[in-house]
Design an enzyme around this catalytic site. Structure first.
Site, PDB file in Angstrom:
ATOM      1  CG  HIS A  12      67.594  -2.283   5.695  1.00  0.00           C
ATOM      2  ND1 HIS A  12      68.060  -2.937   6.588  1.00  0.00           N
ATOM      3  CD2 HIS A  12      67.435  -0.908   5.863  1.00  0.00           C
ATOM      4  CE1 HIS A  12      68.109  -1.844   7.604  1.00  0.00           C
ATOM      5  NE2 HIS A  12      67.847  -0.861   7.354  1.00  0.00           N
ATOM      6  CB  ALA A  13      72.753  -5.004   6.043  1.00  0.00           C
ATOM      7  N   GLY A  66      78.221  18.005   9.046  1.00  0.00           N
ATOM      8  CA  GLY A  66      77.977  17.518  10.179  1.00  0.00           C
ATOM      9  C   GLY A  66      79.178  17.354  10.874  1.00  0.00           C
ATOM     10  NE  ARG A  67      80.548  15.596  18.056  1.00  0.00           N
ATOM     11  CZ  ARG A  67      80.053  15.116  19.215  1.00  0.00           C
ATOM     12  NH1 ARG A  67      78.935  14.883  19.413  1.00  0.00           N
ATOM     13  NH2 ARG A  67      81.261  14.892  20.230  1.00  0.00           N
ATOM     14  CG  PHE A  68      81.269  12.163  13.855  1.00  0.00           C
ATOM     15  CD1 PHE A  68      82.150  12.131  14.893  1.00  0.00           C
ATOM     16  CD2 PHE A  68      79.953  11.807  14.368  1.00  0.00           C
ATOM     17  CE1 PHE A  68      81.991  11.879  16.117  1.00  0.00           C
ATOM     18  CE2 PHE A  68      79.713  11.823  15.626  1.00  0.00           C
ATOM     19  CZ  PHE A  68      80.853  11.953  16.778  1.00  0.00           C
ATOM     20  CD  GLU A 123      65.929   2.942   5.130  1.00  0.00           C
ATOM     21  OE1 GLU A 123      67.020   2.822   5.078  1.00  0.00           O
ATOM     22  OE2 GLU A 123      65.166   2.675   6.095  1.00  0.00           O
ATOM     23  CD1 TRP A 182      64.766  -3.191   8.184  1.00  0.00           C
ATOM     24  CD2 TRP A 182      63.142  -4.795   8.708  1.00  0.00           C
ATOM     25  NE1 TRP A 182      63.969  -2.735   8.973  1.00  0.00           N
ATOM     26  CE2 TRP A 182      62.982  -3.453   9.280  1.00  0.00           C
ATOM     27  CE3 TRP A 182      62.329  -5.972   8.858  1.00  0.00           C
ATOM     28  CZ2 TRP A 182      61.882  -3.467  10.472  1.00  0.00           C
ATOM     29  CZ3 TRP A 182      61.303  -5.721   9.813  1.00  0.00           C
ATOM     30  CH2 TRP A 182      61.200  -4.596  10.753  1.00  0.00           C
ATOM     31  CB  VAL A 190      79.827  10.307   3.813  1.00  0.00           C
ATOM     32  CG1 VAL A 190      78.988  10.850   5.038  1.00  0.00           C
ATOM     33  CG2 VAL A 190      81.083  10.737   3.794  1.00  0.00           C
ATOM     34  CG  ASN A 191      76.898   6.600   7.489  1.00  0.00           C
ATOM     35  OD1 ASN A 191      76.569   6.802   6.436  1.00  0.00           O
ATOM     36  ND2 ASN A 191      76.358   6.310   8.622  1.00  0.00           N
TER      37      ASN A 191
END
Length: 308
Positions: free
Chosen positions: A195-196, A85-87, A263, A198, A174-175
């Site tokens: 999940h950070a 992808g882009r980034f 998820e 929730w 990867v992000n």
């Protein structure tokens, strides 16, 4: 009994003693939870699940005990990442450089990097304990959703070689950027990431898949935690089992005209197959939020505002 026969018996007995001593000295004892996990040191957070799996927070684990155990086992850990992808190129550079510094330092690590044909891999300082393996994802699969492409490819690599190369395997988005040590306290047969966002919501109405015809469906009033999709870990065999269930769930949903997220399929899997270890939000903190007092050290950070 002649002297020659007596000598042979003595030598045989002596050799048995040496073999017994060798196996006694080289046997790796199973590590009990109480040997390394001290939940009472963190009364401010949930440290155990209803099924008695540990929830790892800073301060709850004895690193020295864990290090001694896993060094005797002479383990190799795999870390798989998917970058397209882009980034992707920018993210991959930050991810790999930070992982090389903080992920399983002092242990053999194999990085499995799955990329498209146009991505330039970053230069990483070589190390005897670090191996980097890049794999190009089949271009014919790009019409599929990203998580589906990645998990299908990862499953194929686990079957063909990864299961013979590592003792434990992590799959991570990867992000993310490693900011502090991500060590052997995270290892286990099946590891989930809380999940950070929730985790700190006082609600049981988690955003599970609720449509009953979906393979990812969890009925209202059921469920344990809400797990983040940025990391999953465990033995290669257990990761492969999850991938197979996820792919089967996607196929089921497609046949029924549904499209649930990766998820939500992950949460359904952990609802049915309880993780043996849970990692606190310290191991995947969203930079969009200021850390509350319970977050003593951010081990891994990600930016949810930026998408690949």
């Amino acid at each position: 009994m002649n002297s020659k026969r007596m000598l042979l018996l003595v030598l045989f007995a002596f050799s048995l003693m040496l073999v017994e001593r060798y196996f006694r000295n080289h046997q790796v004892e199973e590590l009990r939870l109480s040997d390394w996990f001290h939940p009472r040191k963190r009364p401010d957070v949930i440290t155990k699940t209803d099924w008695l799996a540990p929830i790892v927070w800073e301060g709850t684990f004895d690193r020295q005990v864990l290090e001694k155990h896993y060094r005797r086992r002479n383990i190799t850990v795999g870390l798989a990442v998917f970058a397209t992808g882009r980034f992707a190129e920018e993210y991959l550079r930050l991810f790999l450089h930070s992982a090389n510094k903080h992920f399983m330092t002092g242990y053999r690590v194999i990085f499995y990097i799955m990329v498209d044909a146009f991505l330039q891999l970053p230069d990483i300082q070589p190390s005897p304990l670090r191996t980097f393996k890049a794999f190009e994802v089949d271009a014919e699969r790009w019409w599929l959703e990203g998580s589906l492409v990645y998990m299908k490819s990862l499953g194929e690599h686990i079957t063909s070689h990864i299961q013979d190369e590592v003792d434990f395997l992590f799959s991570m988005a990867v992000n993310q950027v490693f900011q502090n040590e991500f060590g052997v306290e995270t290892l286990g047969p099946l590891v989930a990431q809380l999940h950070a966002w929730w985790y700190f919501r006082n609600t049981k109405n988690f955003p599970y898949e609720r449509r009953p015809t979906s393979a990812a469906s969890i009925p209202f009033g059921q469920g344990d935690f809400y797990y983040g999709s940025l990391m999953v870990g465990g033995t290669p065999r257990n990761i492969l089992d999850f991938i197979e269930e996820y792919l089967n769930g996607v196929i089921h949903d497609i046949k029924n005209g549904l499209n649930s997220t990766y998820e939500k399929h992950l949460n359904k899997y952990f609802y049915l197959n309880k993780p043996t270890k849970l990692l606190s939000p310290e191991y995947s903190w969203d930079l969009a939020f200021s850390p509350p007092p319970q977050i003593q050290y951010v081990k891994v950070a990600h930016d949810s505002h930026r998408k690949l």
